[in-house]
Design an enzyme around this catalytic site. Structure first.
Site, PDB file in Angstrom:
ATOM      1  N   GLU A   1     -10.209   1.823   3.829  1.00 33.62           N
ATOM      2  CA  GLU A   1      -9.939   2.956   2.911  1.00 33.62           C
ATOM      3  C   GLU A   1     -11.258   3.392   2.238  1.00 33.62           C
ATOM      4  O   GLU A   1     -11.564   4.591   2.171  1.00 33.62           O
ATOM      5  CB  GLU A   1      -8.910   2.487   1.874  1.00 33.62           C
ATOM      6  CG  GLU A   1      -8.601   3.422   0.733  1.00 33.62           C
ATOM      7  CD  GLU A   1      -7.657   2.743  -0.291  1.00 33.62           C
ATOM      8  OE1 GLU A   1      -6.575   2.257   0.105  1.00 33.62           O
ATOM      9  OE2 GLU A   1      -8.013   2.685  -1.491  1.00 33.62           O
TER      10      GLU A   1
ATOM     11  N   HIS B   1      -7.535  -3.545   4.703  1.00 35.54           N
ATOM     12  CA  HIS B   1      -6.981  -2.180   4.611  1.00 35.54           C
ATOM     13  C   HIS B   1      -7.783  -1.391   3.580  1.00 35.54           C
ATOM     14  O   HIS B   1      -8.207  -0.258   3.815  1.00 35.54           O
ATOM     15  CB  HIS B   1      -5.496  -2.253   4.215  1.00 35.54           C
ATOM     16  CG  HIS B   1      -4.917  -0.941   3.759  1.00 35.54           C
ATOM     17  ND1 HIS B   1      -5.184  -0.400   2.507  1.00 35.54           N
ATOM     18  CD2 HIS B   1      -4.122  -0.047   4.381  1.00 35.54           C
ATOM     19  CE1 HIS B   1      -4.576   0.759   2.392  1.00 35.54           C
ATOM     20  NE2 HIS B   1      -3.905   1.002   3.514  1.00 35.54           N
ATOM     21  N   ASN B   2      -8.009  -2.001   2.428  1.00 41.90           N
ATOM     22  CA  ASN B   2      -8.724  -1.296   1.364  1.00 41.90           C
ATOM     23  C   ASN B   2     -10.187  -1.063   1.716  1.00 41.90           C
ATOM     24  O   ASN B   2     -10.752  -0.028   1.363  1.00 41.90           O
ATOM     25  CB  ASN B   2      -8.606  -2.072   0.052  1.00 41.90           C
ATOM     26  CG  ASN B   2      -7.253  -1.868  -0.601  1.00 41.90           C
ATOM     27  OD1 ASN B   2      -6.289  -1.545   0.069  1.00 41.90           O
ATOM     28  ND2 ASN B   2      -7.172  -2.047  -1.900  1.00 41.90           N
TER      29      ASN B   2
ATOM     30  N   SER C   1       0.825  -1.207   0.000  1.00 43.02           N
ATOM     31  CA  SER C   1       0.000   0.000   0.000  1.00 43.02           C
ATOM     32  C   SER C   1       0.855   1.251   0.000  1.00 43.02           C
ATOM     33  O   SER C   1       1.902   1.300   0.645  1.00 43.02           O
ATOM     34  CB  SER C   1      -0.926   0.032   1.212  1.00 43.02           C
ATOM     35  OG  SER C   1      -1.666   1.231   1.182  1.00 43.02           O
TER      36      SER C   1
ATOM     37  N   LYS D   1      -4.531  -6.870   3.480  1.00 43.57           N
ATOM     38  CA  LYS D   1      -4.566  -5.769   2.501  1.00 43.57           C
ATOM     39  C   LYS D   1      -6.011  -5.509   2.051  1.00 43.57           C
ATOM     40  O   LYS D   1      -6.418  -4.354   1.859  1.00 43.57           O
ATOM     41  CB  LYS D   1      -3.673  -6.091   1.300  1.00 43.57           C
ATOM     42  CG  LYS D   1      -3.704  -5.025   0.191  1.00 43.57           C
ATOM     43  CD  LYS D   1      -3.264  -3.674   0.712  1.00 43.57           C
ATOM     44  CE  LYS D   1      -3.088  -2.555  -0.270  1.00 43.57           C
ATOM     45  NZ  LYS D   1      -3.793  -2.425  -1.472  1.00 43.57           N
TER      46      LYS D   1
HETATM   47  C1  6PG Z   1      -3.212   1.236  -1.667  1.00 45.94           C
HETATM   48  C2  6PG Z   1      -4.481   1.334  -2.461  1.00 45.94           C
HETATM   49  C3  6PG Z   1      -4.276   0.691  -3.803  1.00 45.94           C
HETATM   50  C4  6PG Z   1      -5.293   1.117  -4.815  1.00 45.94           C
HETATM   51  C5  6PG Z   1      -6.664   0.595  -4.583  1.00 45.94           C
HETATM   52  C6  6PG Z   1      -7.713   1.494  -5.176  1.00 45.94           C
HETATM   53  O1  6PG Z   1      -3.317   0.724  -0.575  1.00 45.94           O
HETATM   54  O2  6PG Z   1      -2.179   1.698  -2.142  1.00 45.94           O
HETATM   55  O3  6PG Z   1      -5.525   0.730  -1.807  1.00 45.94           O
HETATM   56  O4  6PG Z   1      -4.162  -0.667  -3.605  1.00 45.94           O
HETATM   57  O5  6PG Z   1      -5.309   2.493  -4.885  1.00 45.94           O
HETATM   58  O6  6PG Z   1      -6.721  -0.633  -5.214  1.00 45.94           O
HETATM   59  O7  6PG Z   1      -8.850   0.778  -5.194  1.00 45.94           O
HETATM   60  P1  6PG Z   1     -10.130   1.162  -6.014  1.00 45.94           P
HETATM   61  O8  6PG Z   1      -9.702   1.384  -7.451  1.00 45.94           O
HETATM   62  O9  6PG Z   1     -11.005  -0.024  -5.851  1.00 45.94           O
HETATM   63  O10 6PG Z   1     -10.645   2.416  -5.401  1.00 45.94           O
END
Ligand code: 6PG
Length: 470
Positions: free
Chosen positions: A189, A185-186, A128, A182
């Site tokens: 996010e 984490h997302n 990430s 991860k």
């Molecule tokens: C990270 C982000 C990265 C990416 C996501 C965006 O941790 O660096 O999460 O992995 O930006 O995949 O996800 P979406 O395109 O689904 O918003």
């Protein structure tokens, strides 16, 4: 011939930057991609560095010290399987392949089994931090066999972001543990991003703030204990003017959200596990709703909201929204860690939540000051059932949810949608109930389907002929 410490397959932005990152930390690296043009471009960029670029897989594999460490940075899905099939005949037992893409944890578990059958070692690692993080120091979330991690550790911990609390990389657990962490984490996010978007919508449509005013307010939030990377980039975005029109650029962007899938996977998996993450799941649905733009435009001519206007104390409401945001962000993390807890038991990952909070404190997208008390909460009680009940967080939430209630009530009165905020409040209110209306649900299920129920006053399984007069 000098052998290289790390091999990177896939020289897109992430792969290329990770190779440069490793080299800058003292680990020579070899990069491979099929495209001759991309190989040349990478070789030019890496000129003068201890980096070797090739579009020959034989040359690439031979250039690496043994047991090899090979980081695969290609698009998640079919491409990973193709690379592994191509690579496998060139490898020796004990070599380690790391998939650093956003792969589904179930694919990682399948791939690990397939490669381990040939004596190879496979790692699924969440990375990430985007482009900048990959180059300077991302948060790394590796999962696989622990003995293999010991061979990777010196390289990965140096490549990772560094905080006063150590490198943002730790061994997470076996199998798909790294990609599972991860994925969560997302999902967090997604939840926080949706809260930020709803805050912007409330400030705009309830209080009528201009973008520069919102920028200043978010900047204040970010310079408080709410400090986070996502708030920081929100102020960056809100402060950006379109060079052509001079208007805030954000106002000119089409309101249709896209997604790559990790948030959706987390929501799907939460259903399989039987864990409630209403805000994180709703954040995915909010993106889906935004995508139905043509339908929304048509509906906006047919469906009406309330005519109420905000009439309270504006400054007090801004403060209430800040406290609502505080509560809601804590509740997002609580949902994410809750899913990790259930998944850890289900998949025998034996996750260390304090360590997960620690490696999220730098490099990654959800890095935030709040991760300090979260880390402490899990350090003090590794078996914590839910972050919300930890004494310090309970105290903060018992007070800040009053503001959350106010923010949701006012937004609903005006007709500004804020379901991420509302699901946070609903989750908090549901979780704290000693009695939920599921008693009636059980009675209804028994009534129409003879599904039976339990009683609170005696043991056993019961069924009632509900329509029969006693
Ligand atoms: C990270 C982000 C990265 C990416 C996501 C965006 O941790 O660096 O999460 O992995 O930006 O995949 O996800 P979406 O395109 O689904 O918003």
């Amino acid at each position: 011939m000098n052998k290289y410490h790390l091999g990177v397959i896939g020289l897109g932005v992430m792969g290329k930057n990770l190779a440069l990152n490793a080299e800058s930390k003292g680990f020579s690296s070899a990069g491979y991609t099929r495209s001759a043009e991309r190989t040349r471009a990478f070789a030019a960029e890496a000129k003068g560095k201890n980096i070797f670029a090739t579009n020959s897989l034989t040359e690439f594999v031979q250039a690496l010290e043994e047991p090899r460490r090979i980081l695969v940075m290609v698009t998640a899905g079919k491409a990973v399987d193709e690379v592994l099939t191509e690579l496998k005949p060139y490898l020796k037992p004990e070599d380690i392949v790391i998939d650093g893409g956003n792969s589904h944890y179930k694919d990682t578990e399948r791939r690990a089994k397939e490669l381990e059958a040939s004596g190879l070692r496979f790692f699924g690692m969440g990375v990430s931090g985007g482009e900048e993080g990959a180059l300077r120091g991302p948060s790394l979330m590796p999962g696989g066999h622990e003995d293999a991690y010991r061979h990777l550790e010196p390289v990965l911990t140096r490549m990772a972001a560094q905080t006063s609390d150590g490198p943002c990389c730790t061994y997470l657990g076996p199998g798909g543990a790294g990609h599972y962490v991860k994925m969560i984490h997302n999902a967090i996010e997604y939840g926080i991003l949706q809260l930020i978007c709803e805050s912007y919508d409330i400030l705009k449509n309830v209080l009528g703030l201009t973008v520069p005013q919102m920028h200043d307010l978010m900047n204040e939030w970010n310079h408080s204990d709410l400090n986070s990377y996502l708030l920081e980039i929100t102020t960056l975005v809100l402060g950006k003017k379109d060079p052509e029109t001079g208007q805030p650029l954000v106002e000119l962007i089409l309101d249709e959200a896209e997604q790559k899938g990790t948030g959706k996977w987390a929501a799907q998996d939460s259903m399989d596990l039987g864990v409630a993450i209403p805000t994180l799941a709703y954040a995915v649905e909010a993106r889906i709703l935004s995508g139905q733009r043509a339908d929304r435009l048509a509906a906006s001519a047919v469906l009406r909201g309330p005519s109420a206007k905000f009439s309270g104390d504006r400054k007090a409401f801004e403060t209430a929204l800040r406290e609502a945001y505080r509560a809601a962000v804590i509740i997002c993390y609580a949902q994410g860690f809750e899913q990790l807890r259930i998944a850890s038991a289900e998949h025998h990952y034996n996750l260390n939540y304090a360590e997960i909070a620690r490696i999220w404190k730098g490099g990654c997208i959800i890095r935030a000051k709040l991760l300090d008390p979260i880390q402490l909460a899990f350090k003090n009680n590794p078996q914590l059932p839910n972050l919300m009940v930890e004494p310090n967080f309970a105290r903060v939430l018992n007070s800040a949810t009053e503001s959350l209630r106010q923010a949701v009530r006012v937004a609903f009165e005006i007709g500004t949608p804020c379901l991420a905020y509302a699901t946070c409040l609903g989750y908090f209110d549901s979780y704290r109930q000693s009695r939920l209306p599921a008693n009636l649900l059980q009675a209804l299920r028994d009534c129409f389907g003879a599904h039976t129920y339990h009683r609170i006053d005696k043991p056993g399984v019961f069924h009632t002929e509900w329509a029969k007069t006693n």
